[in-house]
Design a protein around this motif. Structure first.
Motif, short mmCIF file in Angstrom:
data_model
loop_
_atom_site.label_atom_id
_atom_site.label_comp_id
_atom_site.label_asym_id
_atom_site.label_seq_id
_atom_site.Cartn_x
_atom_site.Cartn_y
_atom_site.Cartn_z
N MET A 250 0.76 -1.28 0.21
CA MET A 250 0.12 0.09 0.24
C MET A 250 0.90 1.42 -0.03
O MET A 250 0.49 2.36 -0.49
N VAL A 251 1.80 1.23 0.79
CA VAL A 251 2.96 2.21 0.94
C VAL A 251 3.33 2.63 -0.64
O VAL A 251 3.52 3.79 -1.21
N GLN A 252 4.13 1.61 -1.15
CA GLN A 252 4.38 1.55 -2.57
C GLN A 252 3.40 2.10 -3.65
O GLN A 252 3.73 3.04 -4.48
N LEU A 253 2.20 1.70 -3.80
CA LEU A 253 0.93 2.05 -4.44
C LEU A 253 0.82 3.62 -4.14
O LEU A 253 0.50 4.28 -5.02
N ALA A 254 1.10 4.18 -2.94
CA ALA A 254 0.62 5.48 -2.75
C ALA A 254 1.45 6.47 -3.35
O ALA A 254 1.16 7.43 -3.79
N VAL A 255 2.62 6.00 -3.54
CA VAL A 255 3.54 7.15 -4.34
C VAL A 255 3.18 7.08 -5.97
O VAL A 255 3.00 8.19 -6.56
N VAL A 256 2.65 5.72 -6.48
CA VAL A 256 2.21 5.80 -7.64
C VAL A 256 0.85 6.54 -8.04
O VAL A 256 0.75 7.39 -8.85
N GLN A 257 -0.02 6.59 -6.93
CA GLN A 257 -1.21 7.16 -6.73
C GLN A 257 -0.98 8.56 -7.04
O GLN A 257 -1.73 9.51 -7.45
N THR A 260 -0.29 9.90 -10.23
CA THR A 260 -1.28 9.56 -11.01
C THR A 260 -2.30 10.52 -11.05
O THR A 260 -2.95 11.17 -12.05
N TRP A 261 -2.86 10.88 -10.01
CA TRP A 261 -3.91 11.75 -9.49
C TRP A 261 -3.54 13.16 -9.81
O TRP A 261 -4.72 13.74 -10.06
N PHE A 262 -2.50 13.60 -9.39
CA PHE A 262 -2.05 14.88 -9.79
C PHE A 262 -2.27 15.21 -11.31
O PHE A 262 -2.70 16.22 -11.67
N ALA A 263 -1.83 14.03 -11.94
CA ALA A 263 -1.94 14.22 -13.63
C ALA A 263 -3.47 14.37 -13.94
O ALA A 263 -3.70 15.22 -14.76
N LEU A 264 -4.05 13.60 -13.29
CA LEU A 264 -5.73 13.68 -13.57
C LEU A 264 -6.28 14.68 -13.27
O LEU A 264 -7.11 15.42 -13.96
N PHE A 265 -5.93 15.44 -12.24
CA PHE A 265 -6.62 16.68 -11.77
C PHE A 265 -6.01 17.69 -12.86
O PHE A 265 -6.89 18.84 -12.94
N CYS A 266 -4.86 17.75 -13.37
CA CYS A 266 -4.39 18.66 -14.23
C CYS A 266 -5.46 18.60 -15.40
O CYS A 266 -5.79 19.58 -16.06
N GLY A 335 -0.97 7.24 -21.34
CA GLY A 335 -1.80 8.05 -21.17
C GLY A 335 -1.08 9.37 -20.83
O GLY A 335 -1.37 10.57 -21.33
N GLY A 336 0.10 9.44 -20.48
CA GLY A 336 0.93 10.76 -20.13
C GLY A 336 1.56 10.94 -21.60
O GLY A 336 1.14 12.45 -21.69
N LEU A 337 2.08 10.27 -22.43
CA LEU A 337 2.30 10.71 -23.85
C LEU A 337 1.22 11.32 -24.59
O LEU A 337 1.22 12.23 -25.26
N SER A 338 -0.06 10.82 -24.25
CA SER A 338 -1.37 11.49 -25.14
C SER A 338 -1.78 12.83 -24.54
O SER A 338 -2.01 13.45 -25.36
N MET A 427 2.28 11.76 -15.23
CA MET A 427 1.51 10.36 -15.44
C MET A 427 2.62 9.46 -15.87
O MET A 427 2.65 8.30 -15.35
N ILE A 428 3.59 9.85 -16.60
CA ILE A 428 4.62 9.02 -17.19
C ILE A 428 5.64 8.69 -15.90
O ILE A 428 6.02 7.58 -15.59
N LEU A 429 5.92 9.67 -14.92
CA LEU A 429 6.68 9.23 -13.82
C LEU A 429 5.80 8.14 -12.88
O LEU A 429 6.48 7.35 -12.33
N ALA A 430 4.60 8.43 -12.60
CA ALA A 430 3.75 7.23 -11.99
C ALA A 430 4.06 5.94 -12.59
O ALA A 430 4.25 5.00 -11.95
N GLY A 431 3.88 5.80 -13.87
CA GLY A 431 4.11 4.82 -14.64
C GLY A 431 5.52 4.25 -14.35
O GLY A 431 5.65 2.94 -14.13
N LEU A 432 6.52 4.66 -14.29
CA LEU A 432 7.97 4.33 -13.94
C LEU A 432 7.95 3.77 -12.32
O LEU A 432 8.65 2.83 -12.08
N LEU A 433 7.46 4.37 -11.65
CA LEU A 433 7.25 4.15 -10.14
C LEU A 433 6.62 2.74 -9.87
O LEU A 433 6.74 2.09 -8.94
#
Length: 447
Positions: A250-257, A260-266, A335-338, A427-433
């Motif tokens: 859950m901690v690891q996923l938290a960083v990804v999230q 991810t959600w910063f990007a979605l809010f943008c 998604g990030g590239l798009s 979003m690309i950074l989230a994917g790498l994480l």
């Protein structure tokens, strides 16, 4: 948990596809509410006089209410049992009633502060319904079916969002509902979209309430090897205790999230402004061209949600072949590239191609993190941990709400298209994480 007489867990029975379908059907209505909110709230704010750099702070209501409501609802739903409505369904129903009322009120807001206040109420109500749906899938399904369970949720989220996002466009172009209004008033195409959304929200959730069976407490404990145990009740303090004791996954996923959600809010905050200014060449919210562009944003959102609905049923097979982590990595990077590609687009029709990539990311975002997470959580605390997991969705949104206006004004000269590009990078950074996340029961995924 207070141990008493624990036993080996009894394997949960696999549920039929139609049971999984019925338990998730309410997400069709929930997404009506979210999609109308995401595609039209900035438009309503601008119509009522908000400037581009005011929009993020006005949106702060949405993530803040999620931060407060979801863990509290999760805590209480873990401890609820109603002889008729069960554990999670009472919360479905209450949230649906309140959200449907708010959807009717929102487009009738006479001034900006009332619209902002209604957003608080509407988002809190949606969250009351939504969080227990996440926990319900983990409650009812064995590990092998959880990817499918969350994929069905993704399908309904996609279908609901397609229709809801495109409603203003459809009403204006297919049914000749007025798409413009005098300065400071919301067009009828938007108003009727919200009325229809309120009806859809309540009826879809009520279907799941009627058609879903939940395991009663003793049966639930037997399936999880917790017979003879009771939940320790530390009150709301339990939320903070469990937060400190989060599982490693859950901690690891938290960083990804977070990214991810910063990007979605943008994307949600700035797509309308970016498309109307960068593609349609106007910033006049009262003009016909602006409203045409705003409606097209609804169509774009419908496309990415529609593609995510189609892709939802392919995700379990993709996860079986590639692994859930790899699928999520690919989806987020595409998604990030798009999002970044929108800068290079001038033809509104080509925007739909970019939205397919966003749809891939959205399908994965709604499925993979929850399927990965559920296998790492104690079953008796599924609700509270799903609520705590929401922290890592709403905290980046709160940060985005508080900073994007400054970033846009200071670094981007209020050109919204650059905020979308910033979202793409995040979003690309989230994917790498994702590569650093431990998925402890990935091998159990059933196609």
């Amino acid at each position: 948990m207070t141990p008493s007489t624990t036993t080996a867990p009894v394997e949960k029975p696999r549920l039929s596809f139609w049971h999984i379908w019925n338990m998730n059907f309410g997400f069709l209505g929930i997404q009506f509410g979210f999609a109308l909110q995401n595609a039209n709230t900035s438009r309503i704010f601008e119509t009522l006089g908000a400037s581009v750099d005011d929009i993020p702070i006005l949106w702060i209501a949405a993530p803040t209410t999620g931060l407060l409501v979801q863990p509290i609802v999760g805590y209480f739903s873990d401890r609820t049992w109603h002889p008729t409505l069960g554990r999670r369904r009472p919360f479905f129903l209450v949230g649906a009633i309140l959200a449907s009322i708010a959807l009717v009120i929102m487009p009738n807001s006479p001034v900006l502060w009332i619209a902002a206040g209604t957003l608080w109420i509407m988002d809190a109500s949606i969250n009351i319904s939504m969080e227990p749906f996440r926990a319900l899938v983990a409650d009812m399904l064995p590990s092998a079916q959880r990817t499918m369970g969350f994929a069905v949720q993704t399908f309904f989220i996609g279908v609901g969002a397609v229709v809801a996002s495109a409603l203003p466009y459809m009403l204006a172009n297919w049914f000749d509902v007025a798409n413009t209004a005098p300065e400071g008033q919301i067009p009828d195409s938007v108003k009727w979209s919200f009325y229809l959304g309120g009806f859809a929200f309540f009826t879809a959730v009520f279907w799941s309430v009627l058609r879903t069976r939940e395991y009663p407490p003793e049966e639930f404990r037997r399936y999880n090897g917790e017979e003879g145990t009771e939940l320790v009740d530390e009150g709301i303090k339990q939320i903070f205790t469990d937060f400190v004791k989060m599982p490693k996954t859950m901690v690891q996923l938290a960083v990804v999230q977070f990214f991810t959600w910063f990007a979605l809010f943008c994307m949600w905050l700035y797509t309308t402004s970016a498309v109307t200014s960068h593609v349609y060449g106007t910033t006049d919210a009262t003009s016909e061209l602006y409203n045409e562009g705003a409606n097209w944003v609804g169509v774009c959102f419908a496309v990415y949600n529609g593609f995510s609905a189609v892709l939802a049923f392919l995700l379990p097979r993709m996860a079986k072949s590639l692994g859930r982590k790899r699928v999520h990595l690919i989806g987020l990077c595409i998604g990030g590239l798009s999002l970044i590609s929108i800068y290079f687009i001038q033809d509104p029709n080509i925007l739909l191609v970019a939205m397919l990539g966003v749809g891939f990311a959205w399908a994965s975002i709604l499925t993979m993190p929850y399927a990965i997470l559920a296998g790492s959580l104690p079953p008796s605390k599924m609700g509270i941990y799903m609520g705590i997991f929401n922290f890592f969705i709403v905290i980046p949104q709160i940060i985005a709400s508080g900073t994007l206006g400054f970033i846009s004004r200071t670094f981007f000269d209020n050109q919204a298209i650059y905020v979308l590009m910033l979202g793409g990078v995040a979003m690309i950074l989230a994917g790498l994480l994702v590569t650093f996340v431990d998925d402890i029961d990935d091998e159990a995924t059933e196609v």
